[in-house]
Design a protein around this motif. Sequence first.
Motif, PDB file in Angstrom:
ATOM      1  N   PHE A  36     -16.791 -34.742 -16.693  1.00 53.62           N
ATOM      2  CA  PHE A  36     -16.532 -35.998 -15.748  1.00 53.62           C
ATOM      3  C   PHE A  36     -17.872 -36.474 -15.381  1.00 53.62           C
ATOM      4  CE2 PHE A  36     -16.292 -38.173 -11.555  1.00 53.62           C
ATOM      5  CZ  PHE A  36     -15.341 -38.935 -11.813  1.00 53.62           C
ATOM      6  N   LEU A  39     -18.882 -39.054 -17.722  1.00 54.65           N
ATOM      7  CA  LEU A  39     -18.374 -40.424 -17.521  1.00 54.65           C
ATOM      8  C   LEU A  39     -18.959 -41.061 -16.375  1.00 54.65           C
ATOM      9  CD1 LEU A  39     -14.401 -39.472 -17.606  1.00 54.65           C
ATOM     10  CD2 LEU A  39     -15.941 -40.375 -19.309  1.00 54.65           C
ATOM     11  N   GLU A  40     -19.409 -40.449 -15.384  1.00 54.40           N
ATOM     12  CA  GLU A  40     -20.181 -41.008 -14.308  1.00 54.40           C
ATOM     13  C   GLU A  40     -21.378 -41.516 -14.727  1.00 54.40           C
ATOM     14  OE1 GLU A  40     -19.300 -38.853 -10.119  1.00 54.40           O
ATOM     15  OE2 GLU A  40     -20.658 -37.770 -11.556  1.00 54.40           O
ATOM     16  N   GLU A  45     -20.876 -45.163 -10.866  1.00 52.26           N
ATOM     17  CA  GLU A  45     -20.158 -44.632  -9.639  1.00 52.26           C
ATOM     18  C   GLU A  45     -19.148 -45.462  -9.242  1.00 52.26           C
ATOM     19  OE1 GLU A  45     -22.454 -42.687  -6.685  1.00 52.26           O
ATOM     20  OE2 GLU A  45     -22.936 -40.970  -8.029  1.00 52.26           O
ATOM     21  N   TYR A  47     -17.389 -47.652 -10.883  1.00 49.05           N
ATOM     22  CA  TYR A  47     -16.364 -47.783 -11.800  1.00 49.05           C
ATOM     23  C   TYR A  47     -15.528 -46.499 -11.672  1.00 49.05           C
ATOM     24  CZ  TYR A  47     -13.525 -48.676 -15.953  1.00 49.05           C
ATOM     25  OH  TYR A  47     -12.601 -48.820 -16.775  1.00 49.05           O
ATOM     26  N   THR A  48     -15.980 -45.315 -11.658  1.00 50.37           N
ATOM     27  CA  THR A  48     -15.469 -44.064 -11.648  1.00 50.37           C
ATOM     28  C   THR A  48     -14.783 -43.756 -10.324  1.00 50.37           C
ATOM     29  OG1 THR A  48     -17.604 -42.900 -11.179  1.00 50.37           O
ATOM     30  CG2 THR A  48     -16.854 -43.201 -13.470  1.00 50.37           C
ATOM     31  N   GLN A  49     -15.104 -44.475  -9.361  1.00 49.02           N
ATOM     32  CA  GLN A  49     -14.327 -44.395  -8.139  1.00 49.02           C
ATOM     33  C   GLN A  49     -13.063 -44.444  -8.000  1.00 49.02           C
ATOM     34  OE1 GLN A  49     -15.615 -45.844  -3.586  1.00 49.02           O
ATOM     35  NE2 GLN A  49     -14.530 -47.434  -4.727  1.00 49.02           N
ATOM     36  N   LEU A  52     -11.212 -45.335 -13.479  1.00 52.85           N
ATOM     37  CA  LEU A  52     -10.811 -44.264 -14.682  1.00 52.85           C
ATOM     38  C   LEU A  52      -9.132 -44.140 -14.662  1.00 52.85           C
ATOM     39  CD1 LEU A  52     -13.556 -41.934 -14.383  1.00 52.85           C
ATOM     40  CD2 LEU A  52     -13.281 -43.757 -16.216  1.00 52.85           C
ATOM     41  N   CYS A  92     -12.314 -41.003  -6.552  1.00 54.53           N
ATOM     42  CA  CYS A  92     -13.273 -40.235  -6.214  1.00 54.53           C
ATOM     43  C   CYS A  92     -14.133 -41.043  -4.828  1.00 54.53           C
ATOM     44  CB  CYS A  92     -14.622 -40.250  -7.168  1.00 54.53           C
ATOM     45  SG  CYS A  92     -14.711 -39.186  -8.406  1.00 54.53           S
ATOM     46  N   CYS A 215     -13.834 -35.652  -5.353  1.00 56.40           N
ATOM     47  CA  CYS A 215     -13.282 -35.950  -6.901  1.00 56.40           C
ATOM     48  C   CYS A 215     -11.992 -35.422  -7.054  1.00 56.40           C
ATOM     49  CB  CYS A 215     -14.386 -35.915  -7.871  1.00 56.40           C
ATOM     50  SG  CYS A 215     -13.620 -36.271  -9.565  1.00 56.40           S
TER      51      CYS A 215
END
Length: 255
Positions: A36, A39-40, A45, A47-49, A52, A92, A215
């Motif tokens: 993960f 990916l971050e 961050e 976007y990954t909040q 995903l 996240c 997360c």
Amino acid sequence: MSSSTAKLQDIYNQQGFLSALPVLSDIELREAKHAFSELEREFGEEYTQYSLHNVHLQYPWVSDLTKHPQILQVVKAILGPDVILLDSRFICKYPTLKPDGSVGENGLPYVAWHQDMRYWGIDGGPVLSVWLAFDDSLKENGALRVIPGSHCAGMLPHHQAIRPGNMLTVNQEIPEELVQADEAVLCPLLAGEMSIHDGLLVHASDANTSQKRRCGFVIRYVSTCAYPIQDPDRPRKFHAAELACGTDQFNNFSN
């Protein structure tokens, strides 16, 4: 069915949720968190909040999580042996309080009181949501809160949320007067544990007021006998749906 599995099923049927169920070994957790973090670094961050969405279609390690034996053992106890993986999303809550303790104009990210079934448009069977913790999920960083037994009340009305910062994409919430907030139960998790809840269970999560990330990986499952409801005002496609276990004699989610 073992006595322990039957007990879990009884509790789930009465309360609408189960919490603090062990899933990942120390090694599995370490590998998942490392993957993960890649990916971050790749997406950032912001976007990954919340963005995903359904990446189990792209990343084998994410797909493997959706079919983890510890997860499916519990899911099958609730839904039966034939199960569709409907959808997945990483959520996240990053530390967002400023050093002076102030809050930005958009407010701290939180999730308002809601029911998952409001957004899914499924009939013919229950929707079950898994929350798999990648980090310790505690009160201070915005752990899940639920209203036990609220899944028995059916679908409640939702309206536009007034408070800024709601992470739900359509920014809806159940009106405050319809939520028995004084009956809410916190569902803290250690990293590697999961909670599961019924699609009609009223739930929410507060903002992260700590300096620690929270997360989690959310996975939705339905029995193969369930089917999508066609709503012309809000067309729904389930492009990411696939058989998680068992056999599918209905093909209600064939793409």
